[in-house]
Design an enzyme around this catalytic site. Structure first.
Site, short mmCIF file in Angstrom:
data_model
loop_
_atom_site.label_atom_id
_atom_site.label_comp_id
_atom_site.label_asym_id
_atom_site.label_seq_id
_atom_site.Cartn_x
_atom_site.Cartn_y
_atom_site.Cartn_z
CG HIS A 7 0.15 -5.63 5.39
ND1 HIS A 7 0.05 -4.35 4.88
CD2 HIS A 7 -1.09 -6.15 5.27
CE1 HIS A 7 -1.18 -4.12 4.47
NE2 HIS A 7 -1.91 -5.20 4.69
CD GLU A 8 -1.88 -9.65 5.70
OE1 GLU A 8 -2.91 -9.21 6.25
OE2 GLU A 8 -1.59 -9.39 4.52
CG ASP A 22 -12.51 -8.03 -5.01
OD1 ASP A 22 -11.71 -7.88 -4.07
OD2 ASP A 22 -12.26 -8.69 -6.04
CD GLU A 66 -5.69 -3.59 3.78
OE1 GLU A 66 -4.47 -3.61 4.04
OE2 GLU A 66 -6.44 -4.57 3.98
CG HIS A 81 -4.58 -5.84 8.68
ND1 HIS A 81 -5.30 -4.70 8.43
CD2 HIS A 81 -4.09 -6.25 7.48
CE1 HIS A 81 -5.25 -4.44 7.11
NE2 HIS A 81 -4.51 -5.36 6.51
CD GLU A 138 -6.89 -8.17 7.15
OE1 GLU A 138 -6.33 -8.76 6.21
OE2 GLU A 138 -7.66 -7.19 7.00
CE1 TYR A 175 -4.91 -2.69 -0.32
CE2 TYR A 175 -3.30 -3.47 1.27
CZ TYR A 175 -4.43 -3.68 0.52
OH TYR A 175 -5.11 -4.87 0.62
N1 BES Z 1 -6.82 -7.56 3.94
C1 BES Z 1 -5.91 -7.66 2.85
C2 BES Z 1 -6.34 -8.62 1.78
C3 BES Z 1 -7.69 -8.31 1.16
C4 BES Z 1 -8.02 -7.02 0.80
C5 BES Z 1 -8.59 -9.32 0.93
C6 BES Z 1 -9.26 -6.77 0.24
C7 BES Z 1 -9.83 -9.06 0.37
C8 BES Z 1 -10.16 -7.77 0.02
C9 BES Z 1 -4.52 -8.02 3.34
O1 BES Z 1 -4.18 -7.48 4.57
C10 BES Z 1 -3.53 -7.47 2.36
O2 BES Z 1 -3.49 -6.28 2.22
N2 BES Z 1 -2.76 -8.33 1.70
C11 BES Z 1 -1.77 -7.92 0.72
C12 BES Z 1 -0.39 -7.99 1.28
C13 BES Z 1 0.14 -6.75 1.87
C14 BES Z 1 1.59 -6.94 2.26
C15 BES Z 1 -0.03 -5.51 1.05
C16 BES Z 1 -1.82 -8.92 -0.42
O3 BES Z 1 -2.57 -9.88 -0.34
O4 BES Z 1 -1.07 -8.74 -1.38
ZN ZN Z 2 -3.88 -5.40 4.51
#
Ligand code: BES
Ligand code: ZN
Length: 594
Positions: free
Chosen positions: A279-280, A361, A302, A283, A255, A369
């Site tokens: 989703h993005e 991470d 999330e 954010h 995002e 989520y």
């Molecule tokens: N912010 C996240 C991606 C992220 C989370 C990067 C933690 C680094 C550390 C992003 O908004 C996200 O949640 N992406 C998901 C997609 C979403 C539709 C659930 C993904 O990448 O799968």
């Molecule tokens: Zn996200």
């Protein structure tokens, strides 16, 4: 207090960044300077985060060299301490990045769609920005930025900022982000891409051969933006664009403000995977406007975003669509809770995390989520939607451009909603307790009940080709593939594949779910496709389940090691970290028994 940053914002913090860097695509290095406006409380030092950076010089105000020192190296990188003089207003750090900079992925032309030019993209979340910019890398520290970025002529550069829409002949680009953001939201992409507008405030960047397809796929973006605003208040970032990155991008989406970074695996050709854009986009409120104060509060980013995403999807695509999305999420949640419990990581199933001393991470899972979503959904049910919507809108307004802790949110929730509405809710079981509390509301989907019915018929002997699947959408196929019986023999797998052509599917979600089945059922005919998919796609969400499934048999384990050995150089550091762990690689080497 953020356990994942060396910064001491109470002493001295940054308020503005002026970045001036050259991007050397051949040497794979970013070099230049970061000049900061700072605010101090008469402190005689300021602390930055760095990771693998070469710090060349540090200057104060108008050019006087400053004493500085790098601390010991840890999973947080190294602290950079700069001595300040009374009244210092600015600090300039001249630096260059290391070839291993974890935020940066440098791609060869053959790793792109058009195969002619190299490509670079950054990934900041959670604590990677410090590997390409010396910075106070805490989500609780916000600043504005501007940047001058020099790239090889012929390439374009875009950032999480006000962006160009056309090529600069000499390769120099200027950017400005006027709203204060945390360091993890700084982002840069460099490559040969083009821009295609979608609506008045929305558009898409992608490599030339993909940009029209991408604009078609994301045609609903402007409507999503309007819907989001009607739910939770004005969009405060000006434009909202998406850039489609090459397939090694380790996430579905990221995002970055004004410019979401996205995987090309959502270009399904039928707009069926655009919930990711919702989703993005969401954010832009939950996360970018009101930001988790530390990574322990990740669910505030999330969980809220999944709730908001669901509301956008419900408004744009209808209730049935949103329910399917919720149910797929709930399935993922139950699976991850079971996995974490089995690994003895029960504390990682709490909404409030305890990531001190760990790579954030590692602890950031579907729990934030989907359990986060379930918590908010329960509150919605208890107070009714109109009151919950008013509460959320007030929450975003009251805390815009600020960070939020879990305790801060709970206090606000209590005083603004739970107390006035006399709601009885076991908040601490949700926040600091394990698993999914029994009070969670189970999503219901007729569309999935219909799929379950057809699976039942197939189990009872009705041939696959005679199942009634007319009009099924992607989510229904995902549900179908997730609920096939275990241990199907080759004939049964072939029957499915002939009827539904899964191995040929152009939909990455469907293909990945099918390939996972193929691995569990040892269905050889799909293994060529599996190899190709794992080699081509770097999205961790697809890689992890597939490699994990492979590790369950000796044959699979060998296959996993050999595919990984050749694909690993093409994966992003984020995916490499997780996969090295899974496949027992150490110091860039495979395990001895391979
Ligand atoms: N912010 C996240 C991606 C992220 C989370 C990067 C933690 C680094 C550390 C992003 O908004 C996200 O949640 N992406 C998901 C997609 C979403 C539709 C659930 C993904 O990448 O799968
Ligand atoms: Zn996200």
């Amino acid at each position: 207090m953020d356990a994942h940053s060396h910064a001491r914002p109470q002493e001295a913090r940054i308020t503005h960044l002026s970045l001036d860097v050259d991007v050397d695509m051949d040497a794979r290095q970013v070099r230049g300077s970061a000049r900061y406006d700072i605010a101090t409380h008469e402190a005689d030092r300021i602390l930055f985060d760095t990771d693998g950076l070469n710090i060349e010089r540090v200057l104060l105000d108008d050019g006087k060299e400053a004493a500085h020192a790098l601390g010991d190296s840890s999973l947080l990188g190294r602290a950079l301490e700069v001595k300040l003089e009374p009244g210092t207003r600015q600090v300039t750090i001249e630096y260059s990045t290391s070839p291993q900079a974890r935020a940066l992925q440098w791609l060869l032309p053959q790793q792109t769609a058009d195969k002619k030019h190299p490509f670079l993209f950054t990934q900041g979340q959670a604590i990677l920005t410090r590997s390409w910019i010396p910075i106070q890398d805490s989500p609780g520290i916000r600043f504005t930025y501007d940047a001058r970025v020099k790239v090889p002529s012929g390439l374009m550069a875009v950032m999480s900022a006000e962006n160009p829409t056309s090529l600069s002949t000499e390769g120099t680009y200027s950017f400005r982000m006027e709203q204060p953001i945390p360091a993890y939201l700084i982002a840069l992409a460099v490559g040969d891409f083009a821009f295609e507008p979608i609506g008045a405030r929305t558009g898409v960047y992608a490599e030339r051969s993909l940009v029209k397809k991408a604009a078609w796929e994301f045609a609903d973006m402007e409507r999503m933006l309007e819907t989001a605003e009607s739910l939770y208040g004005p969009y405060r970032w000006g434009r909202y664009d998406v850039i489609v990155l090459p397939p090694s991008f380790p996430f579905g989406g990221m995002e970055n403000p004004r410019l979401t970074f996205a995987t090309p695996t959502i270009l399904a050709g039928d707009r069926s995977l655009t919930a990711l854009v919702a989703h993005e986009l969401a954010h832009s409120w939950s996360g970018n406007l009101v930001t988790n104060a530390t990574w322990n509060d990740f669910w505030l980013n999330e969980g809220f975003t999944v709730y908001f995403e669901s509301r956008i999807c419900e408004a744009v695509y209808g209730d049935a669509y949103a329910r399917m999305l919720q149910l797929l999420g709930r399935q993922d949640l139950r699976e991850v809770i079971a996995k974490l419990e089995k690994k003895g990581r029960t504390a990682d199933t709490h909404l409030r995390l305890h990531l001190e001393g760990r790579d954030p991470d590692e602890g950031m899972t579907e729990v934030a989520y989907e359990k986060g979503y379930a918590f908010l959904r329960l509150i919605e049910e208890k107070v009714g939607r109109p009151k919950f919507d008013a509460f959320l809108r007030g929450y975003f307004d009251a805390h815009a451009f600020q960070s939020m802790t879990t305790d801060g949110f709970i206090a606000y929730l209590d005083s603004e909603l739970l107390k006035p509405e006399s709601v009885d809710l076991d908040v601490s079981a949700w926040i600091d307790g394990p698993g999914l509390p029994a009070s969670a509301i189970e999503p219901q989907s007729d569309a999935f009940a219909n799929v379950d019915g057809q699976i039942g018929r197939w189990k009872n002997g009705v041939p696959a080709a005679e199942l009634i699947t007319d009009g099924w959408v992607t989510f229904q196929w995902m549900h179908f593939l997730r609920h096939l019986p275990e241990g199907l023999d080759d004939a049964r797998m072939a029957e499915l594949d002939h009827a539904f052509r899964f191995t040929q599917s152009g939909n990455a979600e469907v293909l990945a779910a099918w390939l996972e089945q193929c691995v569990s059922s040892d269905y050889d005919p799909a293994f060529g496709k599996l190899d190709e998919f794992l080699t081509h796609v770097g999205r961790r969400k697809f890689l992890m389940p597939l490699y994990t499934a492979l590790t369950r048999s000796e044959k699979g384990r060998l296959m996993a090691q050999s595919i990984y050995a050749s694909a690993r150089p093409n994966y992003h550091s984020v995916s490499v970290r997780s996969l090295d762990d899974l496949l027992a690689w150490k110091d860039n080497k495979p395990p001895a028994n391979f």
